[in-house]
Design a protein around this motif. Structure first.
Motif, PDB file in Angstrom:
ATOM      1  N   GLY A  29       0.711  -1.236  -0.147  1.00 43.06           N
ATOM      2  CA  GLY A  29      -0.046  -0.058  -0.095  1.00 43.06           C
ATOM      3  C   GLY A  29       0.732   1.117  -0.115  1.00 43.06           C
ATOM      4  N   PHE A  30       2.078   1.350  -0.680  1.00 42.15           N
ATOM      5  CA  PHE A  30       2.983   2.454  -0.740  1.00 42.15           C
ATOM      6  C   PHE A  30       2.935   2.876  -1.994  1.00 42.15           C
ATOM      7  CE2 PHE A  30       4.474   0.392   3.236  1.00 42.15           C
ATOM      8  CZ  PHE A  30       4.409   1.524   4.091  1.00 42.15           C
ATOM      9  N   ALA A  31       3.071   4.226  -2.174  1.00 38.60           N
ATOM     10  CA  ALA A  31       3.341   4.737  -3.472  1.00 38.60           C
ATOM     11  C   ALA A  31       4.774   4.583  -4.036  1.00 38.60           C
ATOM     12  CB  ALA A  31       2.885   6.209  -3.638  1.00 38.60           C
ATOM     13  N   LYS A  32       5.101   4.567  -5.293  1.00 39.95           N
ATOM     14  CA  LYS A  32       6.380   4.214  -5.610  1.00 39.95           C
ATOM     15  C   LYS A  32       7.105   5.521  -5.653  1.00 39.95           C
ATOM     16  CE  LYS A  32       7.035   1.437  -8.823  1.00 39.95           C
ATOM     17  NZ  LYS A  32       7.192   0.650 -10.273  1.00 39.95           N
ATOM     18  N   ARG A  33       6.603   6.714  -5.551  1.00 38.12           N
ATOM     19  CA  ARG A  33       7.447   7.936  -5.353  1.00 38.12           C
ATOM     20  C   ARG A  33       6.865   8.622  -4.053  1.00 38.12           C
ATOM     21  NH1 ARG A  33       6.060  12.357  -8.287  1.00 38.12           N
ATOM     22  NH2 ARG A  33       8.131  13.077  -8.889  1.00 38.12           N
ATOM     23  N   LEU A  34       7.948   9.251  -3.285  1.00 38.08           N
ATOM     24  CA  LEU A  34       7.565  10.140  -2.003  1.00 38.08           C
ATOM     25  C   LEU A  34       6.527  10.976  -2.345  1.00 38.08           C
ATOM     26  CD1 LEU A  34       8.669   9.462   0.679  1.00 38.08           C
ATOM     27  CD2 LEU A  34      10.397  11.506   0.501  1.00 38.08           C
ATOM     28  N   THR A  35       5.552  11.060  -1.679  1.00 40.71           N
ATOM     29  CA  THR A  35       4.325  12.178  -1.578  1.00 40.71           C
ATOM     30  C   THR A  35       4.446  12.993  -0.258  1.00 40.71           C
ATOM     31  OG1 THR A  35       3.160  10.636  -2.802  1.00 40.71           O
ATOM     32  CG2 THR A  35       2.201  12.416  -1.929  1.00 40.71           C
ATOM     33  N   ILE A  36       4.295  14.255  -0.468  1.00 40.27           N
ATOM     34  CA  ILE A  36       4.239  15.049   0.585  1.00 40.27           C
ATOM     35  C   ILE A  36       3.310  16.016   0.442  1.00 40.27           C
ATOM     36  CG2 ILE A  36       6.291  16.691  -0.337  1.00 40.27           C
ATOM     37  CD1 ILE A  36       7.079  17.490   2.467  1.00 40.27           C
ATOM     38  N   TYR A  37       2.350  16.430   1.698  1.00 39.35           N
ATOM     39  CA  TYR A  37       1.253  17.159   1.498  1.00 39.35           C
ATOM     40  C   TYR A  37       0.744  17.852   2.730  1.00 39.35           C
ATOM     41  CZ  TYR A  37      -1.292  12.922   2.525  1.00 39.35           C
ATOM     42  OH  TYR A  37      -1.607  11.671   3.047  1.00 39.35           O
ATOM     43  N   LEU A  38       0.197  18.760   2.657  1.00 32.00           N
ATOM     44  CA  LEU A  38      -0.463  19.379   3.932  1.00 32.00           C
ATOM     45  C   LEU A  38      -1.959  18.566   4.372  1.00 32.00           C
ATOM     46  CD1 LEU A  38       0.111  23.326   3.693  1.00 32.00           C
ATOM     47  CD2 LEU A  38       1.335  21.775   5.202  1.00 32.00           C
ATOM     48  N   ALA A  39      -1.873  18.302   5.580  1.00 34.73           N
ATOM     49  CA  ALA A  39      -3.018  17.654   6.116  1.00 34.73           C
ATOM     50  C   ALA A  39      -3.829  18.305   7.203  1.00 34.73           C
ATOM     51  CB  ALA A  39      -2.700  16.416   6.401  1.00 34.73           C
ATOM     52  N   ARG A  40      -5.237  18.432   7.255  1.00 34.48           N
ATOM     53  CA  ARG A  40      -5.875  18.836   8.376  1.00 34.48           C
ATOM     54  C   ARG A  40      -6.978  17.901   8.848  1.00 34.48           C
ATOM     55  NH1 ARG A  40      -7.489  23.859  10.357  1.00 34.48           N
ATOM     56  NH2 ARG A  40      -6.659  25.113   8.892  1.00 34.48           N
ATOM     57  N   GLY A  41      -6.876  17.656  10.028  1.00 35.47           N
ATOM     58  CA  GLY A  41      -7.860  16.830  10.810  1.00 35.47           C
ATOM     59  C   GLY A  41      -8.744  17.243  11.764  1.00 35.47           C
ATOM     60  N   PRO A  42      -9.357  16.334  12.462  1.00 41.41           N
ATOM     61  CA  PRO A  42     -10.490  16.991  13.635  1.00 41.41           C
ATOM     62  C   PRO A  42      -9.629  17.757  14.611  1.00 41.41           C
ATOM     63  CG  PRO A  42     -10.611  14.724  13.138  1.00 41.41           C
ATOM     64  CD  PRO A  42      -9.449  14.943  12.372  1.00 41.41           C
ATOM     65  N   ALA A  43     -10.324  18.213  15.632  1.00 46.61           N
ATOM     66  CA  ALA A  43      -9.261  18.971  16.819  1.00 46.61           C
ATOM     67  C   ALA A  43      -8.726  18.070  17.440  1.00 46.61           C
ATOM     68  CB  ALA A  43     -10.638  19.623  17.785  1.00 46.61           C
ATOM     69  N   ASN A  44      -7.385  18.391  17.830  1.00 50.01           N
ATOM     70  CA  ASN A  44      -6.493  17.513  18.427  1.00 50.01           C
ATOM     71  C   ASN A  44      -5.903  16.218  17.679  1.00 50.01           C
ATOM     72  OD1 ASN A  44      -6.718  19.571  20.651  1.00 50.01           O
ATOM     73  ND2 ASN A  44      -8.515  18.438  21.448  1.00 50.01           N
ATOM     74  N   ALA A  45      -6.079  16.253  16.460  1.00 47.84           N
ATOM     75  CA  ALA A  45      -5.644  14.970  15.758  1.00 47.84           C
ATOM     76  C   ALA A  45      -4.115  14.393  15.972  1.00 47.84           C
ATOM     77  CB  ALA A  45      -6.151  15.185  14.289  1.00 47.84           C
ATOM     78  N   CYS A  46      -3.388  15.754  15.712  1.00 48.95           N
ATOM     79  CA  CYS A  46      -2.030  15.412  15.945  1.00 48.95           C
ATOM     80  C   CYS A  46      -1.456  15.836  17.496  1.00 48.95           C
ATOM     81  CB  CYS A  46      -1.441  16.113  14.994  1.00 48.95           C
ATOM     82  SG  CYS A  46      -1.774  17.673  14.455  1.00 48.95           S
ATOM     83  N   GLY A  47      -2.328  15.881  18.569  1.00 50.29           N
ATOM     84  CA  GLY A  47      -1.739  16.195  19.632  1.00 50.29           C
ATOM     85  C   GLY A  47      -2.661  17.449  20.102  1.00 50.29           C
ATOM     86  N   ALA A  48      -2.496  17.738  21.235  1.00 54.49           N
ATOM     87  CA  ALA A  48      -3.408  18.831  21.984  1.00 54.49           C
ATOM     88  C   ALA A  48      -3.109  20.100  21.264  1.00 54.49           C
ATOM     89  CB  ALA A  48      -2.936  19.125  23.618  1.00 54.49           C
ATOM     90  N   GLY A  49      -4.248  20.892  20.848  1.00 54.90           N
ATOM     91  CA  GLY A  49      -4.218  21.802  20.002  1.00 54.90           C
ATOM     92  C   GLY A  49      -3.755  21.800  18.648  1.00 54.90           C
ATOM     93  N   CYS A  50      -3.339  20.576  18.315  1.00 53.08           N
ATOM     94  CA  CYS A  50      -2.856  20.416  16.864  1.00 53.08           C
ATOM     95  C   CYS A  50      -3.977  19.764  15.927  1.00 53.08           C
ATOM     96  CB  CYS A  50      -1.592  19.592  16.939  1.00 53.08           C
ATOM     97  SG  CYS A  50      -0.792  19.287  15.339  1.00 53.08           S
ATOM     98  N   ASP A  51      -4.108  20.185  14.949  1.00 55.36           N
ATOM     99  CA  ASP A  51      -5.142  19.725  13.741  1.00 55.36           C
ATOM    100  C   ASP A  51      -4.710  19.788  12.331  1.00 55.36           C
ATOM    101  OD1 ASP A  51      -5.284  22.547  13.011  1.00 55.36           O
ATOM    102  OD2 ASP A  51      -7.496  22.206  13.504  1.00 55.36           O
ATOM    103  N   ARG A  52      -3.296  20.245  12.233  1.00 56.90           N
ATOM    104  CA  ARG A  52      -2.638  20.410  10.892  1.00 56.90           C
ATOM    105  C   ARG A  52      -1.049  19.729  10.971  1.00 56.90           C
ATOM    106  NH1 ARG A  52      -1.171  25.411   9.833  1.00 56.90           N
ATOM    107  NH2 ARG A  52      -1.110  25.181   7.626  1.00 56.90           N
ATOM    108  N   TRP A  53      -0.792  18.875  10.015  1.00 54.18           N
ATOM    109  CA  TRP A  53       0.360  18.586  10.008  1.00 54.18           C
ATOM    110  C   TRP A  53       0.860  18.302   8.610  1.00 54.18           C
ATOM    111  CZ3 TRP A  53      -4.115  15.762  11.035  1.00 54.18           C
ATOM    112  CH2 TRP A  53      -4.423  14.754  10.108  1.00 54.18           C
TER     113      TRP A  53
END
Length: 433
Positions: A29-53
């Motif tokens: 399930g991995f792409a053959k090229r490295l992919t990079i992008y900005l992601a936004r999730g629900p509140a606190n998705a990436c930790g307290a007060g963090c929803d963008r990564w």
């Protein structure tokens, strides 16, 4: 003479790129090229007060560093955490990307980003990659369970100045495979001599890179012992000893596990003494009905501990949440389980941290495991805090499918069917080469 005989294109790559047909990378399930992008999730998705990564995923290809450089140049917020999920790839490119992360003083973690808009569920088909490569932020979800950063990805990860490996994710290493193309028919000894010189050079480059990243040389020595056909999953003591993740209590966010009877789970690993060993721990909160939940605490039994420990969990300074008694024993695990009222759950959700206090009774103290020690738990001898990020969202999901309260009797056994410990989930996440 040597230049007339051979023309080599030498690359340090993971072994899967040798295949001309569908590679293990694609199957996983991995792409053959490295992919990079900005992601936004629900509140606190990436930790307290963090929803963008920033998500970086897929195989590290020969042009990856240039793309990462251009992308990062356009992201002004250097505090956005970077989540990696990759099977590895080109080592030289991973070194270059690691240096970009070091210059940025990046925060890197191992985690899987999934985009719900990718309806096929593969996350690597052409339509999904188009969504991820579009400008702007992509609505996404984040999970650390079964996430991996292996092979050359581990070098990329080391470039960050702050590195976090969750207890349910994996970092794994192995020695590199030298690939080259030979033109003509040079003597076998010439080829063997070239291979040996290139591997010596690769070892030297790796040592210099790890030193520049502030990582113990022990890691390089370990890598040399692991054949490229295999992978060595770094244990928590190794992550600590090598200087990769030196947190004394790495923990996951609370997350819903969608089992037959769903529950919210948190896993942590507690450092013992000098970090040569860590104890795995797990908390589960289940919904028995709208008015009552059940909180369970499972941890590895410490054979060297003197006496029997009593554990109490509190929310805030005074609010006792659960336990306050001796545990049950299941194989190499000890288990606490208590019913918790809706008011107690509310207190848990309102607290930014929950405190776990542990005491070992003296020889003249009561040792009956059926006795209620809540009146005098003595939790102050050894305490630590766990974060509650994700608990409120998880409990809200559980309530949506939880049965209404009934006037019937409480369950006869305090241990539900899901008591079987799963604190060793990180080992189940071990990748295949």
């Amino acid at each position: 003479m040597f230049s007339r005989l051979l023309f080599f294109v030498a690359l340090l790559l993971i072994p899967s790129v040798l295949r001309a047909e569908e590679t293990p990378v694609e199957k996983a399930g991995f792409a053959k090229r490295l992919t990079i992008y900005l992601a936004r999730g629900p509140a606190n998705a990436c930790g307290a007060g963090c929803d963008r990564w920033i998500a970086i995923e897929g195989e590290i290809d020969r042009d990856a560093a240039a793309r990462i450089r251009r992308f990062l140049a356009g992201v002004k917020d250097t505090q956005l955490p970077i989540y990696l999920h990759s099977p590895g790839g080109n080592v030289e490119q991973s070194y270059a990307i690691a240096r970009l992360l070091r210059a940025r003083k990046a925060v890197a973690r191992v985690g899987r980003t999934s985009v719900p808009a990718c309806s096929t569920g593969t996350q690597v088909d052409a339509a999904c990659l188009k969504i991820k490569s579009a400008k702007g932020e992509v609505e996404a979800e984040l999970a650390t369970r079964n996430a991996m950063c292996v092979s050359a990805c581990a070098y990329l990860f080391l470039g960050a100045t702050s590195r976090e490996v969750a207890p349910d994710s994996v970092v794994a290493v192995h020695n590199s495979k030298l690939m080259f193309v030979v033109h003509g028919h040079p003597p076998p000894q010439v080829v063997a001599d070239f291979r040996r010189r290139e591997m010596v050079s690769a070892d030297r480059d790796r040592n210099a890179f790890l030193a520049a990243m502030g990582i113990s040389r022990e890691l390089s020595e370990l890598i040399r012992t692991v054949k490229y056909e295999n992978l060595h999953v770094l244990t928590r003591p190794e992550l600590y000893r090598f200087g990769i993740d030196t947190r004394p209590l790495p923990e996951t966010l609370w997350a819903v596990e969608k089992e037959t009877r769903p529950y919210v789970r948190k896993i942590a690993q507690q450092k013992k003494a000098d970090g040569s060993a860590f104890r795995m721990m797990e908390w589960r909160l289940l919904c028995e009905n709208k008015d009552r939940g059940r909180l369970m605490f499972v941890r590895e039994f410490d054979e060297g501990a003197a006496g029997k420990s009593t554990v109490v969990m509190t929310a805030g300074a005074d609010k006792t949440v659960a336990f306050g008694r001796l545990p049950a024993r299941f194989g190499k695990y000890e288990v606490w389980s208590d019913a918790v009222s809706s008011d107690t759950v509310k207190a848990m959700l309102a607290a930014p941290h929950l405190q776990v206090g542990e005491s070992t009774p003296s020889s003249d103290a009561k040792s009956d495991p059926k006795s209620d020690a809540k009146s005098d738990p003595k939790p102050g001898l050894l305490t630590f805090d766990i974060d509650t990020t994700g608990l409120e969202q998880g409990w809200t999901q559980l309530l949506a499918s939880c049965p209404a309260a009934t006037a019937g009797p409480k369950p006869a056994s305090p241990f539900p069917a899901v008591v079987s410990p799963s604190v060793n989930a990180a080992r189940a996440a071990s990748p295949s080469p």
